[in-house]
Design a protein around this motif. Structure first.
Motif, short mmCIF file in Angstrom:
data_model
loop_
_atom_site.label_atom_id
_atom_site.label_comp_id
_atom_site.label_asym_id
_atom_site.label_seq_id
_atom_site.Cartn_x
_atom_site.Cartn_y
_atom_site.Cartn_z
N TYR A 71 0.83 -1.21 0.00
CA TYR A 71 0.00 0.00 0.00
C TYR A 71 0.86 1.25 0.00
O TYR A 71 0.60 2.21 -0.74
CB TYR A 71 -0.94 0.03 1.21
CG TYR A 71 -2.05 -0.98 1.16
CD1 TYR A 71 -2.92 -1.04 0.08
CD2 TYR A 71 -2.24 -1.89 2.19
CE1 TYR A 71 -3.95 -1.96 0.04
CE2 TYR A 71 -3.26 -2.82 2.15
CZ TYR A 71 -4.12 -2.85 1.07
OH TYR A 71 -5.12 -3.77 1.03
N SER A 72 1.89 1.25 0.83
CA SER A 72 2.75 2.44 0.93
C SER A 72 3.54 2.67 -0.35
O SER A 72 3.73 3.82 -0.76
CB SER A 72 3.72 2.30 2.11
OG SER A 72 3.01 2.34 3.32
N LEU A 73 4.01 1.60 -0.98
CA LEU A 73 4.72 1.77 -2.25
C LEU A 73 3.81 2.33 -3.33
O LEU A 73 4.21 3.25 -4.07
CB LEU A 73 5.32 0.44 -2.72
CG LEU A 73 6.66 0.06 -2.14
CD1 LEU A 73 7.07 -1.34 -2.60
CD2 LEU A 73 7.74 1.06 -2.49
N ALA A 74 2.60 1.82 -3.41
CA ALA A 74 1.66 2.32 -4.42
C ALA A 74 1.37 3.79 -4.18
O ALA A 74 1.44 4.61 -5.11
CB ALA A 74 0.36 1.51 -4.38
N MET A 112 -4.40 0.20 -5.10
CA MET A 112 -3.70 -1.01 -4.66
C MET A 112 -4.65 -1.88 -3.86
O MET A 112 -4.64 -3.11 -4.00
CB MET A 112 -2.47 -0.64 -3.82
CG MET A 112 -1.71 -1.86 -3.31
SD MET A 112 -1.13 -3.01 -4.59
CE MET A 112 0.22 -2.08 -5.28
N ALA A 113 -5.49 -1.28 -3.03
CA ALA A 113 -6.47 -2.04 -2.25
C ALA A 113 -7.45 -2.76 -3.17
O ALA A 113 -7.79 -3.93 -2.92
CB ALA A 113 -7.22 -1.12 -1.29
N VAL A 114 -7.87 -2.09 -4.23
CA VAL A 114 -8.78 -2.73 -5.20
C VAL A 114 -8.10 -3.97 -5.79
O VAL A 114 -8.71 -5.03 -5.92
CB VAL A 114 -9.20 -1.74 -6.31
CG1 VAL A 114 -9.87 -2.47 -7.47
CG2 VAL A 114 -10.11 -0.68 -5.74
N LEU A 115 -6.83 -3.84 -6.12
CA LEU A 115 -6.10 -4.98 -6.70
C LEU A 115 -5.90 -6.11 -5.69
O LEU A 115 -6.08 -7.28 -6.02
CB LEU A 115 -4.73 -4.52 -7.22
CG LEU A 115 -4.73 -3.63 -8.45
CD1 LEU A 115 -3.32 -3.13 -8.73
CD2 LEU A 115 -5.27 -4.38 -9.65
N LEU A 116 -5.52 -5.75 -4.46
CA LEU A 116 -5.19 -6.78 -3.48
C LEU A 116 -6.42 -7.50 -2.91
O LEU A 116 -6.38 -8.70 -2.69
CB LEU A 116 -4.37 -6.19 -2.33
CG LEU A 116 -2.94 -5.77 -2.67
CD1 LEU A 116 -2.26 -5.17 -1.46
CD2 LEU A 116 -2.14 -6.96 -3.19
N ASN A 121 -15.61 -2.11 -3.81
CA ASN A 121 -16.30 -1.34 -2.78
C ASN A 121 -15.36 -0.42 -2.01
O ASN A 121 -15.82 0.57 -1.45
CB ASN A 121 -17.04 -2.27 -1.80
CG ASN A 121 -18.24 -2.91 -2.46
OD1 ASN A 121 -18.84 -2.34 -3.37
ND2 ASN A 121 -18.58 -4.11 -2.02
N VAL A 122 -14.07 -0.72 -2.00
CA VAL A 122 -13.14 0.17 -1.30
C VAL A 122 -13.04 1.52 -1.99
O VAL A 122 -12.59 2.50 -1.38
CB VAL A 122 -11.72 -0.46 -1.14
CG1 VAL A 122 -11.76 -1.68 -0.26
CG2 VAL A 122 -11.11 -0.77 -2.48
N LEU A 123 -13.49 1.61 -3.23
CA LEU A 123 -13.48 2.89 -3.93
C LEU A 123 -14.40 3.92 -3.26
O LEU A 123 -14.24 5.12 -3.46
CB LEU A 123 -13.88 2.72 -5.39
CG LEU A 123 -12.86 2.01 -6.28
CD1 LEU A 123 -13.44 1.71 -7.65
CD2 LEU A 123 -11.58 2.84 -6.40
N PHE A 124 -15.35 3.44 -2.45
CA PHE A 124 -16.23 4.36 -1.74
C PHE A 124 -15.47 5.19 -0.71
O PHE A 124 -15.94 6.25 -0.29
CB PHE A 124 -17.39 3.61 -1.08
CG PHE A 124 -18.39 3.10 -2.07
CD1 PHE A 124 -19.16 3.96 -2.83
CD2 PHE A 124 -18.54 1.73 -2.26
CE1 PHE A 124 -20.06 3.49 -3.75
CE2 PHE A 124 -19.45 1.24 -3.18
CZ PHE A 124 -20.22 2.12 -3.94
N TYR A 125 -14.31 4.72 -0.27
CA TYR A 125 -13.47 5.49 0.65
C TYR A 125 -12.75 6.64 -0.05
O TYR A 125 -12.28 7.57 0.59
CB TYR A 125 -12.40 4.60 1.29
CG TYR A 125 -12.90 3.63 2.31
CD1 TYR A 125 -13.64 4.05 3.41
CD2 TYR A 125 -12.60 2.27 2.19
CE1 TYR A 125 -14.10 3.15 4.35
CE2 TYR A 125 -13.05 1.37 3.13
CZ TYR A 125 -13.78 1.81 4.21
OH TYR A 125 -14.22 0.92 5.15
#
Length: 163
Positions: A71-74, A112-116, A121-125
């Protein structure tokens, strides 16, 4: 460079101790971005990129895990390149560059969260994180600009070998 990397790692550690939670997982102030922005302005893009990359890897091993490194690298690399482009081509001042960094760091992490997690649904954040990134970017940019005004002569002297 070692002192600046150590400072970024200390900021990373301090930030991990600060309970900063507003309903969105992973939201942080971005204190370490102060160092990256300062190095970008004082020493240039290659050194800022190196500090950013090393800080992400080292702090991930010391305070996080493989997911936090991903996440941090992305977020960190997208943020760095966008800050570099904003400074180089848009000629933004330090606060504007920091806002670009805060904004794009969160965008990189969400994608990155969407990929992992393979869940859109994490796009709502994203809207909340983009606003938070802009606000913290202003704060970090102000801090970086204040520090820059006080230490820029030291950086010039260290590059000429007079320190």
């Amino acid at each position: 460079m070692g002192v600046l990397l150590a400072l970024a790692l200390v900021f990373s550690y301090v930030e991990s101790l600060i309970p900063f939670y507003f309903g969105v997982p992973g939201m942080k102030l971005g204190l370490t971005n102060t160092v990256v922005v300062l190095v970008l302005y004082l020493y240039g893009a290659p050194m800022a990129l190196l500090i950013s990359f090393l800080r992400i890897i080292l702090s991930g091993f010391m305070f996080g895990n493989a997911f936090s490194i991903a996440y941090s690298l992305a977020g960190g690399l997208l943020s760095f390149f966008c800050m570099y482009l904003a400074r180089r081509f848009l000629k933004l001042r330090m606060i504007g560059v920091s806002v670009v960094g805060g904004f794009t760091h969160n965008v990189g992490q969400i994608f990155m969260a969407v990929l992992l997690v393979n869940n859109y649904n994490v796009l709502f954040y994203l809207p909340v994180l983009m606003i938070a990134g802009c606000l913290t970017g202003v704060l970090i940019g102000i801090i970086a600009a204040l520090i820059h005004d006080r230490i820029k002569h030291i950086a010039v002297l260290s590059q000429t070998g007079e320190v």
